[in-house]
Every structure is written in structure tokens, then in C-alpha cells.
Design a protein around this motif. Structure first.
Motif, PDB file in Angstrom:
ATOM      1  N   ARG A 609       0.705  -1.496   0.041  1.00 18.86           N
ATOM      2  CA  ARG A 609      -0.075   0.011   0.070  1.00 18.86           C
ATOM      3  C   ARG A 609       0.825   1.166   0.094  1.00 18.86           C
ATOM      4  O   ARG A 609       0.362   2.267  -0.422  1.00 18.86           O
ATOM      5  CB  ARG A 609      -1.095  -0.011   1.083  1.00 18.86           C
ATOM      6  CG  ARG A 609      -2.174  -0.962   1.274  1.00 18.86           C
ATOM      7  CD  ARG A 609      -3.058  -0.662   2.346  1.00 18.86           C
ATOM      8  NE  ARG A 609      -3.556   0.742   2.193  1.00 18.86           N
ATOM      9  CZ  ARG A 609      -4.422   1.306   3.149  1.00 18.86           C
ATOM     10  NH1 ARG A 609      -4.605   0.568   4.247  1.00 18.86           N
ATOM     11  NH2 ARG A 609      -4.841   2.356   2.889  1.00 18.86           N
ATOM     12  N   GLU A 610       2.160   1.223   0.516  1.00 21.17           N
ATOM     13  CA  GLU A 610       2.952   2.151   0.655  1.00 21.17           C
ATOM     14  C   GLU A 610       3.888   2.598  -0.537  1.00 21.17           C
ATOM     15  O   GLU A 610       4.309   3.530  -0.776  1.00 21.17           O
ATOM     16  CB  GLU A 610       3.437   2.181   1.964  1.00 21.17           C
ATOM     17  CG  GLU A 610       4.728   3.406   2.403  1.00 21.17           C
ATOM     18  CD  GLU A 610       4.031   4.952   2.492  1.00 21.17           C
ATOM     19  OE1 GLU A 610       4.684   5.597   2.608  1.00 21.17           O
ATOM     20  OE2 GLU A 610       2.735   4.737   2.479  1.00 21.17           O
ATOM     21  N   LEU A 611       4.366   1.277  -0.781  1.00 25.25           N
ATOM     22  CA  LEU A 611       5.513   1.550  -1.811  1.00 25.25           C
ATOM     23  C   LEU A 611       5.347   0.627  -3.131  1.00 25.25           C
ATOM     24  O   LEU A 611       5.115  -0.760  -2.955  1.00 25.25           O
ATOM     25  CB  LEU A 611       6.836   0.786  -1.339  1.00 25.25           C
ATOM     26  CG  LEU A 611       7.550   1.467  -0.017  1.00 25.25           C
ATOM     27  CD1 LEU A 611       8.540   0.805   0.406  1.00 25.25           C
ATOM     28  CD2 LEU A 611       8.071   2.829  -0.814  1.00 25.25           C
ATOM     29  N   ILE A 612       5.117   0.939  -4.345  1.00 25.72           N
ATOM     30  CA  ILE A 612       4.883   0.284  -5.438  1.00 25.72           C
ATOM     31  C   ILE A 612       6.096  -0.576  -5.551  1.00 25.72           C
ATOM     32  O   ILE A 612       5.648  -1.910  -6.286  1.00 25.72           O
ATOM     33  CB  ILE A 612       4.889   1.139  -6.806  1.00 25.72           C
ATOM     34  CG1 ILE A 612       4.460   0.307  -7.841  1.00 25.72           C
ATOM     35  CG2 ILE A 612       6.189   1.851  -6.978  1.00 25.72           C
ATOM     36  CD1 ILE A 612       3.287  -0.142  -7.866  1.00 25.72           C
ATOM     37  N   THR A 613       7.171  -0.573  -5.067  1.00 24.90           N
ATOM     38  CA  THR A 613       8.333  -1.472  -5.340  1.00 24.90           C
ATOM     39  C   THR A 613       8.003  -2.804  -4.579  1.00 24.90           C
ATOM     40  O   THR A 613       8.511  -3.841  -4.744  1.00 24.90           O
ATOM     41  CB  THR A 613       9.550  -0.890  -4.686  1.00 24.90           C
ATOM     42  OG1 THR A 613       9.330  -0.267  -3.635  1.00 24.90           O
ATOM     43  CG2 THR A 613      10.092  -0.007  -5.757  1.00 24.90           C
ATOM     44  N   GLY A 614       6.930  -2.644  -3.782  1.00 22.51           N
ATOM     45  CA  GLY A 614       6.662  -4.017  -2.798  1.00 22.51           C
ATOM     46  C   GLY A 614       5.843  -5.074  -3.697  1.00 22.51           C
ATOM     47  O   GLY A 614       5.847  -6.082  -3.193  1.00 22.51           O
ATOM     48  N   HIS A 615       5.626  -4.501  -5.024  1.00 17.36           N
ATOM     49  CA  HIS A 615       5.189  -5.677  -5.965  1.00 17.36           C
ATOM     50  C   HIS A 615       6.409  -6.435  -6.583  1.00 17.36           C
ATOM     51  O   HIS A 615       6.284  -7.495  -7.258  1.00 17.36           O
ATOM     52  CB  HIS A 615       4.276  -5.074  -7.124  1.00 17.36           C
ATOM     53  CG  HIS A 615       3.094  -4.507  -6.423  1.00 17.36           C
ATOM     54  ND1 HIS A 615       1.837  -5.201  -6.582  1.00 17.36           N
ATOM     55  CD2 HIS A 615       2.608  -3.272  -5.918  1.00 17.36           C
ATOM     56  CE1 HIS A 615       0.909  -4.569  -5.922  1.00 17.36           C
ATOM     57  NE2 HIS A 615       1.425  -3.222  -5.574  1.00 17.36           N
ATOM     58  N   GLN A 616       7.637  -5.982  -6.309  1.00 19.02           N
ATOM     59  CA  GLN A 616       8.496  -6.770  -6.466  1.00 19.02           C
ATOM     60  C   GLN A 616       8.981  -7.885  -5.706  1.00 19.02           C
ATOM     61  O   GLN A 616      10.297  -8.750  -5.711  1.00 19.02           O
ATOM     62  CB  GLN A 616       9.829  -5.936  -6.986  1.00 19.02           C
ATOM     63  CG  GLN A 616       9.662  -4.916  -7.996  1.00 19.02           C
ATOM     64  CD  GLN A 616      10.797  -3.762  -7.756  1.00 19.02           C
ATOM     65  OE1 GLN A 616      10.873  -2.805  -7.182  1.00 19.02           O
ATOM     66  NE2 GLN A 616      12.030  -4.042  -8.645  1.00 19.02           N
TER      67      GLN A 616
END
Length: 718
Positions: A609-616
Motif C-alpha cells: 500500500r505504501e511502496l509500489i516496489t513492494g510488488h517486486q
């Protein structure tokens, strides 16, 4: 013994350690006590350990609801402030890290403060305290041939774990873990696995793609699963079709029936003021429904069109994709036990590396509302666009300068693009994948990890151990996450930070029984970079004792999966190269969430929710793994937003460990007395600043304030 009870050394009271669930808490008394073992049958409900002390008061360091029953078990009252006359009582305190029961004969009163719950007896007396671990184990293992028709007989026994067929089975502690299933030449059932006759039949064609999606229904309804041409559910005198759109309708039945059971159970042992029942606009006689046999009750539930109730249903927590292959049969009891919505995709869509695919891109933007990526094809995906001082935690030859790893562009944790699969989107909070392939944005669930959940036994230490390893000088900033672990009252942590480990030191570290390893450094297909050489975690001679982990390094999937196969329960890994700054941010977020009692899967969901890089990043192994419990038991995320009538306060409760689907909770907000059911959200409007601030002061939880993540202990004033 799974539960140890010892006198406190620096205060009056007891320390209670549940070695199976890795939880510890303190119970205070008004004088020093010496616990004496007492019979476990002294309590109305079953317990694992029981002691008697002489005291005038019992206090626990959390706000809880106290339930009082008479000597015969009749429920007398429930709340957080009341007094009872002389009598013999069985008292339950909820929530606590274990089930906590008291038995005594004396007048008493219940009171709460902002942080404690206290029971005062009119005079000192003998109080017997009982504790039951919330850990659940299956009753046995069913052996079965793996052809679909034979497997139907095994799936029909999943519901044998239910401790009741009443609506109370919607409480997680009354469901029990389904028996295990393993392939065998003949069909064999252990004596302890006894079928329940619920009167419900699920009819599906004898094919894996039809059988797998009904496993949660078979478990929750204690239903017989039988072959037939047209998918349907049958009871005495009624039939409910499961087509068209078989998987969707199966999920709808699970969600609707579970929700209605949570409403009907307020007519039974727990007649509480439940928010979900108050807002449900249906003309149903819940008292009559509660008393009906399961099959008859379900028939009346399903007579209500799903469209009537859908707007009132909370977002379900978990969808699991189980590929329709016979090698996946052993995972079915674990998936059903989580009451997951199940799909069985016949094919897996390959995902190829490239811009916009979620593989090999870098982003510093925050996610949009709800964690959705913002413009996944926008410029900036190329690592060359990173700032001059930025670097990636990987090894690609064309990447910005890196410190340490220098592998070629052909190297990577995942051997080929063909290993990636793109599951169909889900409308649940979390998503798991069972089968071949590396799923994008889903938990790669594995059988060995689930079995390790059951194998968790007594441990020698009662403290929670966290080890932070930083093997690159440029990444020392993330090493400061050690300060974020252990920021808890009443939970004891052993926290160690180590830098620049050699290959042999890293091997010894992985063999230790550390509860959580937070690794910061470089990883490629040669393994984890050490000061002298690489340690390949896929090596056959590697022993792993670490329970859970975060490998915050580039392309760490393959090495992380090896950790699970070698002995870990689960962890968070990367599918791609990751830029150092967002990786540092994500590492700090995960550290605080794990410290606050979140499991791996939910922690990563919140981070996304906070970081788009979390999808990596994805979870490998058992996504339900935790290292400790939150102060209130359930995992909570709070959203606060100012509007024209005051403050809107949204408490999102997630199933977590023993506090699974159906757990009842009450928001600790002054003036709020309604109960809610996990996974419902408690949305409260028009609150004052003081009401919100008082609630935030109770426990350190993640807070999204106007969609930006902060923490309740950082908010001095809203």
C-alpha cells in the motif's frame, strides 16, 4: 509441556510462555505468588495447563472483555466493567495470547484502564488459572489413492475436525485443523478421524478442477463430496446449483454461509451486540435459524439470493489457486483449514520480462489507493534513471554501480522468464499459489512449509530471537532496523546485528534456531554474498534452523525458496533487482509490521500500500508465519481521514495465527461498545480528536493518515 508458568522475578504475578505459538505474556497479582499445579478439569473449557494461587486480584496488561459463567457453565454476563455477588464462577478473559480462564468462589468486580484489565476479589482467595494454547494440530493422516473419486472420500472427512456443527464453528477455536491427506495404495482412515453426519452433500464431476474449489465448503459444512454431472449442494429437500460460473458461485456460498453463521451465533453462547447483525437488512429469524440442524439451516441461508447480502459482506481475506494436479493433494487440508476461496486454474499464464510486466523494473512511486500500482509503464522503469548516488542490490552488468556482487546479466535467482506465471487477479486481500511456477504478486505456498507449521514444538528459550545481517557497507542504513524490533511491552526479544559475515559464519547463522532473519546484502544464483565467497543455499549439505526471514536483496527468490525447503517456515523474497533506497524503506516497514505481530503475507500486503516496489517481492512458504503476536491478538491497520463532520476512523482487522476468520473484536475507542467479526472493518465516523488519540495510544499499529503510512507511536497529535 507446551505452556510454562513461572513466578515473575521483578513483580507480583506469573509469566506464561506458550512454546508452540512462541508467545509470552504476564499476569499480575496483588501479592507474590507460588503457583501450584492443579487439575485441568477444574475449568469449564478445556485447558493445557492449570495452576492455583492465592491472591486478591488478577490483572493483565491489555484491554480485554471478561466473560463470567456460573459453576454449571451458564453465561451470566460479559463486559469490561461490572461486579458480581458471592458465588462460584468460571471467568474467561479475551483476548490473551492463550485462552485464559479463572475458577474461584468469591464476590468480585471487573474494571479496565486504558491499558489493563483487572479482576478484584472482595477478599484474597484461591484462584485457579487455566491456559490453553491456540495451536491446532490434525487428528491424523488419511491415506488415499489420488484419482478424483478416491480423493472425494478423503475430502469428505475434512469436516471431522469441527468441534461443533452449530453456528459457533465460525469461531476459529471451534473448527480444528482438518486431518492430513497423503497418497497411498489403499484408502485408510485413522481411528481418531470420525466423520460428522451433517446431512449435506456436494455433488461435482470427478475431476480435480471441480473437486479442489469445494474443499473449504466440504470442511466447513462437514459435507460428503460425491460424483455427479451437475455441480450442486444438496440437503434434505433442497438443492443449490453451483453453475454457471462454478468457482465464483462456490466462493459466494462460503462467504454467505460463514457470514450468516456469525450473525446466528449471537443467539447461542455469546449473545453480544454485533455490528454486522445490526446492519444486515434481512427479515430472518436468527433465533430459529440457530436451533436448526446444519443442513436445514444452510438451506435457508442459501435461499437468500447472494445479491441481497453481497453489499454487506466484508472483503474475504484469502484466495488460493491450486493447480488441478494430483501432486497437490497433500496441500488441500491446509488450504481448507484457512477457509480460503479456492480456484483451480487449468493453465498458467506465462509472464515474460519486460517493461510493465512487474519483472525487472524499478519504481520509487508510492502505490495508489489500496496498493494498486500507479502507471506500471511509466518512464523511470530503467535502472539507469536512478539517481547518481543510487544503486541496486543486484548484479546485472548494465546496472548502476553496485558494491560486492558482479555477476553477469545472465545470472538471476529465477533461471528463465518461463518460470514466472501471472495468476488471474483476485478480489480478496491476499493471494496464494499452489503449483509449478513463480507467481507474480502471490504467496508461493509449499507443502514442506505447511508441515513445518505443525511440527513447531517446545523450544528451549522463551525469548524471541531476531538476527539482522548486513553484508554490504553501502546498505548499513537498513541495518538500523534492529532498533525497530523489540519495541514491545511484555514481549522479550533477543536482537543481534552482525556485519560482513564470512561464508562459514553465514552457514552457522542459518543453522541456528533464530526466529527471524533480516538479511541485507547481495544475492544471485551463486548464493548469498559473503566477505570471502558466496554461500549457495540450494546446496544439499546446508541445514537451516531459521524459522522466518526477509532476504532484502536482488533476485532472492530461488535462494529464499531453498531456505524453506531446507527448514524455514516462510519468508519474503524479491523477484527482480531492487533499488537500494526503496528496498531500505520496505525493509523498515516489514520490520515494524513483523514486530507488531503481522504475518508475512499481511505484512507484505500493507507494505505494498505504501511502496509500489513492494510488488517486486513475494512470500514463499507459509504466508501465515508470525514471529510474535500483536498486543491485541489480531493484526490491525488503521486509516484516519478528516471530513466535514469530524474524523473517520477505519480499523481493518486481518486474520492472524490463532485469531482467524470469525474472531470477535471490539475497537478500543471510548464510547464504542459494539463487537465486530474478523475480517470486517470497523468504520467509525464523527469521532473526536481525543477519542482517536486515546485509541492510538493503546498499541503501536500501522496508521494510514490521508493514505500515507505512519505509526501510532509517532502521532503526537492528529
Amino acid at each position: 509441556m507446551s505452556i510454562a508458568i513461572d513466578p515473575l522475578s521483578d513483580a507480583s504475578g506469573l509469566t506464561v510462555t506458550d512454546h508452540i505459538e512462541n508467545t509470552q505474556f504476564e499476569v499480575y497479582t496483588d501479592r507474590p505468588v507460588e503457583p501450584v499445579a492443579s487439575p485441568e478439569d477444574a475449568h469449564y473449557f478445556p485447558v493445557d495447563a492449570s495452576v492455583t494461587v492465592e491472591t486478591g486480584a488478577i490483572e493483565i496488561p491489555r484491554v480485554a472483555v471478561v466473560e463470567t459463567r456460573a459453576g454449571d457453565g451458564t453465561l451470566l454476563t460479559r463486559g469490561d466493567s461490572y461486579a458480581m455477588p458471592a458465588g462460584t464462577y468460571h471467568v474467561g478473559i479475551d483476548p490473551a495470547p492463550t485462552k485464559l480462564y479463572l475458577a474461584f468462589a468469591a464476590p468480585f468486580s471487573v474494571s479496565t484502564t486504558e491499558r489493563t484489565t483487572r479482576i478484584d476479589l472482595d477478599a484474597p482467595a484461591e484462584v485457579t488459572l487455566g491456559f490453553r494454547s491456540l495451536h491446532q494440530v490434525p487428528a491424523g493422516t488419511i491415506e488415499t489413492p489420488t484419482d478424483p473419486e478416491s480423493l472425494m472420500d478423503a475430502v469428505s472427512l475434512l469436516g471431522s475436525a469441527l468441534q461443533t456443527t452449530s453456528p459457533e464453528r465460525s469461531f476459529p477455536t471451534l473448527r480444528g485443523h482438518p486431518p492430513l491427506i497423503e497418497p497411498g495404495e489403499e484408502f485408510r482412515v485413522p481411528d481418531r478421524v470420525e466423520p460428522l453426519d451433517s446431512g449435506i452433500r456436494i455433488v461435482v464431476p470427478p475431476e480435480y478442477r471441480y473437486l479442489y474449489p469445494v474443499i473449504s465448503l466440504a470442511y466447513y459444512f462437514a459435507a460428503d463430496v460425491v460424483p455427479g454431472d451437475v455441480p450442486r449442494i444438496e440437503g434434505d429437500g433442497w438443492t443449490h446449483p453451483l453453475e454457471p460460473d462454478f468457482e465464483r458461485r462456490t466462493a459466494e456460498v462460503l462467504r454467505q454461509a460463514f457470514h450468516f453463521d456469525c450473525l446466528a451465533r449471537t443467539e447461542g453462547f455469546y449473545p453480544v451486540d454485533l455490528h454486522e447483525r445490526e446492519v444486515t437488512d434481512l427479515d430472518l429469524d436468527w433465533g430459529r435459524l440457530y436451533g436448526l440442524p446444519l443442513a436445514e439451516r444452510l438451506g435457508e441461508y442459501l435461499a437468500v439470493p447472494f445479491e441481497r447480502v453481497e453489499p454487506e459482506l466484508p472483503q474475504w481475506t484469502l484466495t488460493t489457486d491450486v493447480r488441478p494436479d494430483p501432486e497437490n493433494v497433500e496441500l488441500l487440508p491446509f488450504v481448507a483449514g484457512e477457509l480460503s476461496v479456492v480456484r483451480s486454474p487449468a493453465t498458467a499464464t506465462p509472464a515474460t520480462a519486460g517493461e510493465g510486466d512487474g519483472i525487472g523494473f524499478f519504481r520509487g512511486q508510492r502505490a495508489g489507493a489500496g496498493g494498486a500500482p500507479t502507471d506500471p509503464t511509466s518512464p523511470g522503469a530503467d535502472p539507469a534513471s536512478l539517481g547518481p548516488d543510487e544503486f541496486v542490490r543486484g548484479a546485472a552488468a548494465d546496472a548502476p554501480p553496485t558494491r560486492g556482487a558482479d555477476a553477469s546479466a545472465e545470472r538471476g535467482a529465477v533461471p528463465t522468464d518461463a518460470d514466472f506465471v501471472r495468476p488471474e487477479p483476485v478480489d480478496t486481500v491476499e493471494h496464494a499459489w499452489v503449483g509449478a511456477g513463480v507467481p507474480l504478486d502471490a504467496n508461493k505456498a509449499t507443502l514442506d512449509a505447511y508441515h513445518r507449521r505443525l511440527e513447531a514444538g517446545a523450544v528451549e528459550q522463551s525469548r524471541i530471537s531476531v538476527l539482522v545481517v548486513c553484508n554490504d557497507e553501502q546498505m548499513r542504513e537498513e541495518g538500523e532496523v534492529a532498533d525497530l524490533y523489540g519495541l514491545r511491552d511484555m514481549v522479550q526479544f533477543d536482537i543481534e546485528v552482525r556485519h560482513d559475515l564470512t561464508r562459514e559464519e553465514m552457514r552457522e547463522t542459518l543453522q541456528s534456531d533464530v526466529d527471524f532473519l533480516h538479511y541485507i546484502g547481495h544475492v544471485d544464483d551463486r548464493g548469498m554474498q559473503c566477505t570471502d565467497e558466496y554461500l549457495d543455499l540450494t546446496a544439499e549439505d546446508l541445514d537451516v534452523g531459521v524459522s522466518a526471514f526477509l532476504l532484502n536483496a536482488c533476485q532472492s527468490y530461488q535462494q529464499g525458496e531453498a531456505l524453506v525447503h531446507r527448514g524455514s517456515r516462510g519468508g519474503i523474497v524479491t523477484l527482480t533487482d531492487v533499488a537500494n533506497s526503496p528496498a531500505t524503506q520496505l525493509g523498515r516497514i516489514i520490520a515494524r509490521l513483523m514486530n507488531s505481530g503481522f504475518n508475512l503475507r499481511t505484512a507484505l500486503h500493507v507494505a505494498k500500500r505504501e511502496l509500489i516496489t513492494g510488488h517486486q517481492y513475494i512470500v514463499v512458504g507459509d504466508g501465515g508465519t508470525t514471529i510474535c503476536q500483536s498486543r491485541s491478538g489480531i493484526a490491525v491497520v488503521i486509516d484516519i481521514l478528516e471530513n466535514n463532520i469530524g474524523w473517520k476512523f477505519d480499523m481493518r482487522a486481518y486474520p492472524n495465527g490463532p485469531y482467524g476468520l470469525g474472531t470477535m473484536y471490539m475497537p478500543s475507542v471510548n464510547g464504542i461498545s459494539q463487537n465486530y467479526v474478523v475480517p470486517s472493518n470497523a468504520t467509525l465516523s464523527g469521532l473526536s480528536e481525543k477519542q482517536i488519540q486515546d485509541a492510538l495510544d493503546l498499541e503501536t499499529v500501522p496508521v494510514f493518515r490521508n493514505d500515507e503510512l505512519c505509526w501510532s507511536d509517532e502521532i503526537m497529535s492528529i
